[in-house]
Design an enzyme around this catalytic site. Structure first.
Site, PDB file in Angstrom:
ATOM      1  N   PHE A 163     -22.907  10.153 -27.047  1.00  0.00           N
ATOM      2  CA  PHE A 163     -22.155   9.305 -27.983  1.00  0.00           C
ATOM      3  C   PHE A 163     -21.731   7.977 -27.355  1.00  0.00           C
ATOM      4  O   PHE A 163     -21.531   6.991 -28.034  1.00  0.00           O
ATOM      5  CB  PHE A 163     -20.941  10.049 -28.555  1.00  0.00           C
ATOM      6  CG  PHE A 163     -19.951  10.485 -27.495  1.00  0.00           C
ATOM      7  CD1 PHE A 163     -20.165  11.656 -26.792  1.00  0.00           C
ATOM      8  CD2 PHE A 163     -18.830   9.736 -27.216  1.00  0.00           C
ATOM      9  CE1 PHE A 163     -19.256  12.067 -25.819  1.00  0.00           C
ATOM     10  CE2 PHE A 163     -17.917  10.128 -26.244  1.00  0.00           C
ATOM     11  CZ  PHE A 163     -18.134  11.305 -25.530  1.00  0.00           C
ATOM     12  N   ASP A 203       0.102  18.305 -21.617  1.00  0.00           N
ATOM     13  CA  ASP A 203      -0.603  17.026 -21.638  1.00  0.00           C
ATOM     14  C   ASP A 203       0.207  16.126 -22.560  1.00  0.00           C
ATOM     15  O   ASP A 203       0.207  16.283 -23.777  1.00  0.00           O
ATOM     16  CB  ASP A 203      -2.039  17.200 -22.168  1.00  0.00           C
ATOM     17  CG  ASP A 203      -2.785  15.862 -22.279  1.00  0.00           C
ATOM     18  OD1 ASP A 203      -2.125  14.800 -22.171  1.00  0.00           O
ATOM     19  OD2 ASP A 203      -4.024  15.874 -22.484  1.00  0.00           O
ATOM     20  N   LYS A 220      -2.021   5.604 -23.024  1.00  0.00           N
ATOM     21  CA  LYS A 220      -1.429   5.929 -24.323  1.00  0.00           C
ATOM     22  C   LYS A 220       0.090   5.954 -24.174  1.00  0.00           C
ATOM     23  O   LYS A 220       0.776   5.115 -24.727  1.00  0.00           O
ATOM     24  CB  LYS A 220      -1.955   7.279 -24.819  1.00  0.00           C
ATOM     25  CG  LYS A 220      -3.447   7.233 -25.164  1.00  0.00           C
ATOM     26  CD  LYS A 220      -3.975   8.611 -25.497  1.00  0.00           C
ATOM     27  CE  LYS A 220      -5.468   8.634 -25.701  1.00  0.00           C
ATOM     28  NZ  LYS A 220      -5.908   8.374 -27.062  1.00  0.00           N
ATOM     29  N   TYR A 237       0.843  -1.200   0.000  1.00  0.00           N
ATOM     30  CA  TYR A 237       0.000   0.000   0.000  1.00  0.00           C
ATOM     31  C   TYR A 237       0.876   1.247   0.000  1.00  0.00           C
ATOM     32  O   TYR A 237       0.671   2.175  -0.764  1.00  0.00           O
ATOM     33  CB  TYR A 237      -0.901  -0.018   1.242  1.00  0.00           C
ATOM     34  CG  TYR A 237      -1.939   1.077   1.239  1.00  0.00           C
ATOM     35  CD1 TYR A 237      -3.183   0.867   0.655  1.00  0.00           C
ATOM     36  CD2 TYR A 237      -1.678   2.315   1.811  1.00  0.00           C
ATOM     37  CE1 TYR A 237      -4.144   1.867   0.646  1.00  0.00           C
ATOM     38  CE2 TYR A 237      -2.624   3.321   1.801  1.00  0.00           C
ATOM     39  CZ  TYR A 237      -3.866   3.090   1.222  1.00  0.00           C
ATOM     40  OH  TYR A 237      -4.798   4.079   1.207  1.00  0.00           O
ATOM     41  N   ARG A 256     -16.328  11.153 -34.581  1.00  0.00           N
ATOM     42  CA  ARG A 256     -15.800  12.406 -34.027  1.00  0.00           C
ATOM     43  C   ARG A 256     -16.473  13.558 -34.774  1.00  0.00           C
ATOM     44  O   ARG A 256     -15.887  14.164 -35.646  1.00  0.00           O
ATOM     45  CB  ARG A 256     -14.276  12.472 -34.204  1.00  0.00           C
ATOM     46  CG  ARG A 256     -13.504  11.583 -33.253  1.00  0.00           C
ATOM     47  CD  ARG A 256     -13.526  12.167 -31.870  1.00  0.00           C
ATOM     48  NE  ARG A 256     -12.748  11.410 -30.895  1.00  0.00           N
ATOM     49  CZ  ARG A 256     -12.987  11.443 -29.596  1.00  0.00           C
ATOM     50  NH1 ARG A 256     -13.994  12.126 -29.121  1.00  0.00           N
ATOM     51  NH2 ARG A 256     -12.238  10.777 -28.763  1.00  0.00           N
ATOM     52  N   PHE A 263      -9.467  18.822 -25.197  1.00  0.00           N
ATOM     53  CA  PHE A 263      -9.868  17.419 -25.258  1.00  0.00           C
ATOM     54  C   PHE A 263     -11.123  17.278 -24.401  1.00  0.00           C
ATOM     55  O   PHE A 263     -11.315  18.040 -23.451  1.00  0.00           O
ATOM     56  CB  PHE A 263      -8.742  16.479 -24.784  1.00  0.00           C
ATOM     57  CG  PHE A 263      -9.140  15.040 -24.956  1.00  0.00           C
ATOM     58  CD1 PHE A 263      -9.268  14.511 -26.234  1.00  0.00           C
ATOM     59  CD2 PHE A 263      -9.455  14.242 -23.876  1.00  0.00           C
ATOM     60  CE1 PHE A 263      -9.710  13.207 -26.415  1.00  0.00           C
ATOM     61  CE2 PHE A 263      -9.890  12.930 -24.049  1.00  0.00           C
ATOM     62  CZ  PHE A 263     -10.018  12.415 -25.326  1.00  0.00           C
ATOM     63  N   THR A 264     -11.989  16.329 -24.756  1.00  0.00           N
ATOM     64  CA  THR A 264     -13.314  16.237 -24.113  1.00  0.00           C
ATOM     65  C   THR A 264     -13.237  16.209 -22.573  1.00  0.00           C
ATOM     66  O   THR A 264     -13.896  17.013 -21.904  1.00  0.00           O
ATOM     67  CB  THR A 264     -14.059  14.968 -24.585  1.00  0.00           C
ATOM     68  OG1 THR A 264     -13.157  13.865 -24.469  1.00  0.00           O
ATOM     69  CG2 THR A 264     -14.533  15.091 -26.020  1.00  0.00           C
TER      70      THR A 264
HETATM   71  N1  F0G Z   1      -5.591  13.784 -22.911  1.00  0.00           N
HETATM   72  C1  F0G Z   1      -5.606  13.325 -24.178  1.00  0.00           C
HETATM   73  C2  F0G Z   1      -4.864  14.075 -25.229  1.00  0.00           C
HETATM   74  C3  F0G Z   1      -6.315  12.148 -24.499  1.00  0.00           C
HETATM   75  O1  F0G Z   1      -6.318  11.710 -25.745  1.00  0.00           O
HETATM   76  C4  F0G Z   1      -6.998  11.456 -23.463  1.00  0.00           C
HETATM   77  C5  F0G Z   1      -7.768  10.255 -23.763  1.00  0.00           C
HETATM   78  C6  F0G Z   1      -6.950  11.980 -22.166  1.00  0.00           C
HETATM   79  C7  F0G Z   1      -6.241  13.145 -21.929  1.00  0.00           C
HETATM   80  C8  F0G Z   1      -7.665  11.307 -21.034  1.00  0.00           C
HETATM   81  O2  F0G Z   1      -6.951  10.164 -20.680  1.00  0.00           O
HETATM   82  O3  F0G Z   1      -8.530   8.259 -21.171  1.00  0.00           O
HETATM   83  O4  F0G Z   1      -6.589   7.984 -19.621  1.00  0.00           O
HETATM   84  O5  F0G Z   1      -8.527   9.326 -18.943  1.00  0.00           O
HETATM   85  N2  F0G Z   1      -8.096   9.856 -24.906  1.00  0.00           N
HETATM   86  C9  F0G Z   1      -8.826   8.620 -25.213  1.00  0.00           C
HETATM   87  C10 F0G Z   1      -9.118   8.495 -26.696  1.00  0.00           C
HETATM   88  C11 F0G Z   1     -10.043   8.412 -24.390  1.00  0.00           C
HETATM   89  O6  F0G Z   1      -9.758   7.501 -27.082  1.00  0.00           O
HETATM   90  O7  F0G Z   1      -8.700   9.345 -27.488  1.00  0.00           O
HETATM   91  P1  F0G Z   1      -7.697   8.861 -20.072  1.00  0.00           P
END
Ligand code: F0G
Length: 482
Positions: free
Chosen positions: A455, A223, A266, A80, A389, A132-133
């Site tokens: 979506f 990022d 990623k 832990y 997208r 980013f979303t």
């Molecule tokens: N920043 C970028 C540029 C991303 O592409 C993503 C995730 C995140 C942050 C968030 O990271 O998923 O580990 O919480 N992109 C995924 C995609 C979901 O399918 O493009 P996460």
């Protein structure tokens, strides 16, 4: 990928790895794929992976691990607090990014949650090269606003600009004048800008951004989720970086950033995430949020096995052979589709190949979701799963009207080290066939429309019987082939 010239025939990307563990794939007959798509409400997120042949939905958490990553996972030190595995990862971060303090989190959006909670307050502004979303959602949730400062060229589908992910420096300067530096929570640069097609920024652009941040005392956040692709493009396209090693470019970018965060789904080809900085005050400010939301400071919601895999994966990312693979496959796919006249985002970026559904399906109105319709059609004719997208991924406004997206894209992600070139060629073949039969494709309409994140969970139906016609045409053309 190595730069190898071929003697007989055209040069193609050459894999510098071999498959030692494989997963069996199934390609269902088209009638069964059509049934599966109908069961999924014409939403590729709702398909079962067992019904998918090539999963190009995302590169997130589905990159292939190396033998060395798998071996490291066996050594993970489960505890832990104070796990040896955490120290290994922390040291790897220090070595690669030159950042003293590392805070673990369970994935990228968890880092965004923590950073937004720590720095964003009602009225705050966060300038960035592109949103980013999940990033935007966290900033907005804390009362902030996102100011996107992309190049005009960045949102042009077809372009020859090598760094479409650059921040527009004049717009940045104007935003500071408009809001005042005191309102700016932090400035965010996203490597490999996801939503415009995995497009990179240059080292020179990052240096310019840094210069302005210093002038006004602004925090610069990187990022680095899609850093691997961005590193490849800097090395390949930026004249003064051609002689620098991947490690040197990484360090140069890191030295310009006050804070770096990443999704290890990623970057590092595993699952997890983290935030690092050299600033002790920042570290202390965000540290207390980690045990609250993620887990104790030496695991932050990640399993120790994944942390071992990330440490090795980060080291592997410093190898040109490794980071070349995704972008070179994507460039191959994009170029071949372009040759056949299929509208695609250019220049090829990282992450995946992006089809321009606005042009592909120019006869389908945006309110009938051309990118969603193209995603459904492509799965039916090929078993390839992409990600919509476009307008479907937007949210309706307060009056319930559609927010029409700037771009209508179908993203075909190319997870790292996963697919073979023959699989990519198969995808190209079916896309070209679909393009030639595009007049058969019609629109979609919601039957179940969730208010948020529609979506992910929404279900749709076709506006006519176009899918029956598409299946019939396929059979006419391919006989009893899968
Ligand atoms: N920043 C970028 C540029 C991303 O592409 C993503 C995730 C995140 C942050 C968030 O990271 O998923 O580990 O919480 N992109 C995924 C995609 C979901 O399918 O493009 P996460």
């Amino acid at each position: 990928m190595a730069h190898v010239k071929f003697y007989y025939g055209d040069s193609v990307p050459l894999e510098m790895h071999k498959a030692r563990i494989v997963q069996k794939l199934k390609l269902l007959p088209i009638e069964q794929r059509w049934e599966a798509m109908t069961r999924a409400g014409n939403n590729t997120f709702l398909l079962k992976n067992r019904d998918v042949f090539l999963d190009m939905l995302t590169d997130s958490g589905v990159n292939a691990m190396s033998d060395k990553q798998q071996a490291a996972m066996m050594e993970a030190d489960d505890s832990y607090a104070g796990s040896e595995t955490f120290s290994k990862l922390e040291n790897k971060i220090r070595e690669i990014f030159g950042k003293e303090y590392f805070l673990p989190a369970h994935q990228g959006r968890a880092c965004e949650h923590i950073l937004s909670k720590a720095f964003v307050e009602p009225g705050s502004v966060v300038p960035m090269n592109y949103h980013f979303t999940t990033t935007k959602a966290h900033i907005v949730l804390n009362g902030g606003i996102v100011e996107e400062l992309y190049l005009d060229e960045g949102v042009k589908v077809q372009s020859s600009h090598p760094f479409k992910g650059n921040m527009d420096i004049d717009k940045f300067q104007a935003a500071i004048e408009k809001y005042g530096a005191a309102k700016i929570a932090f400035v965010r640069m996203e490597a490999g800008a996801n939503l415009i097609g995995g497009q990179p920024f240059s080292l020179e652009n990052m240096q310019e951004v840094r210069r302005i941040c210093e002038k006004y005392g602004l925090l610069l956040v990187l990022d680095a989720s899609l850093l691997a692709d961005n590193l490849y493009f800097i090395k390949k396209r930026e004249e003064k970086c051609k002689k620098m090693s991947v490690r040197e470019i990484t360090r140069a970018l890191a030295d310009l950033s006050d804070i770096i965060y990443f999704s290890a789904r990623k970057l590092g080809c595993a699952r997890g995430g983290g935030i690092c900085t050299n600033n002790k005050e920042i570290y202390q400010k965000i540290r207390e949020l980690v045990p609250l939301y993620e887990g104790f400071l030496t695991y932050g919601g990640m399993s120790v096995r994944e942390m071992e895999a990330i440490a090795v994966g980060l080291e592997e990312t410093m190898d040109e052979d490794m980071i070349n693979q995704g972008p070179q496959f994507i460039a191959y796919m994009t170029t071949e589709l372009q040759k056949a006249g299929v509208p695609v985002v250019t220049p090829p970026g990282g992450l995946g190949c992006h089809l321009d559904a606005m042009e592909f399906l120019a006869h389908v109105p945006q309110v009938q979701y051309p990118s969603g319709a193209l995603a459904a059609a492509l799965y039916i004719v090929s078993g390839v799963r992409g990600m919509e997208r476009g307008t479907l991924s937007e949210q309706r406004d307060a009056e319930g009207r559609e927010t029409l997206s700037n771009m209508e894209l179908l993203r075909l992600a190319v997870p790292r080290r996963v697919f073979t070139l023959s699989q990519i060629k198969y995808a190209i073949d079916r896309i070209v066939w679909l393009y030639e039969n595009r007049h058969l494709i019609g629109g979609l309409t919601f039957v179940e429309e969730p208010r948020v994140l529609r979506f992910f969970f929404g279900r749709l139906t076709t506006v006519s019987d176009w899918q029956a016609k598409l299946v019939a045409r396929f059979r006419e053309c391919f006989g009893d082939s899968l």
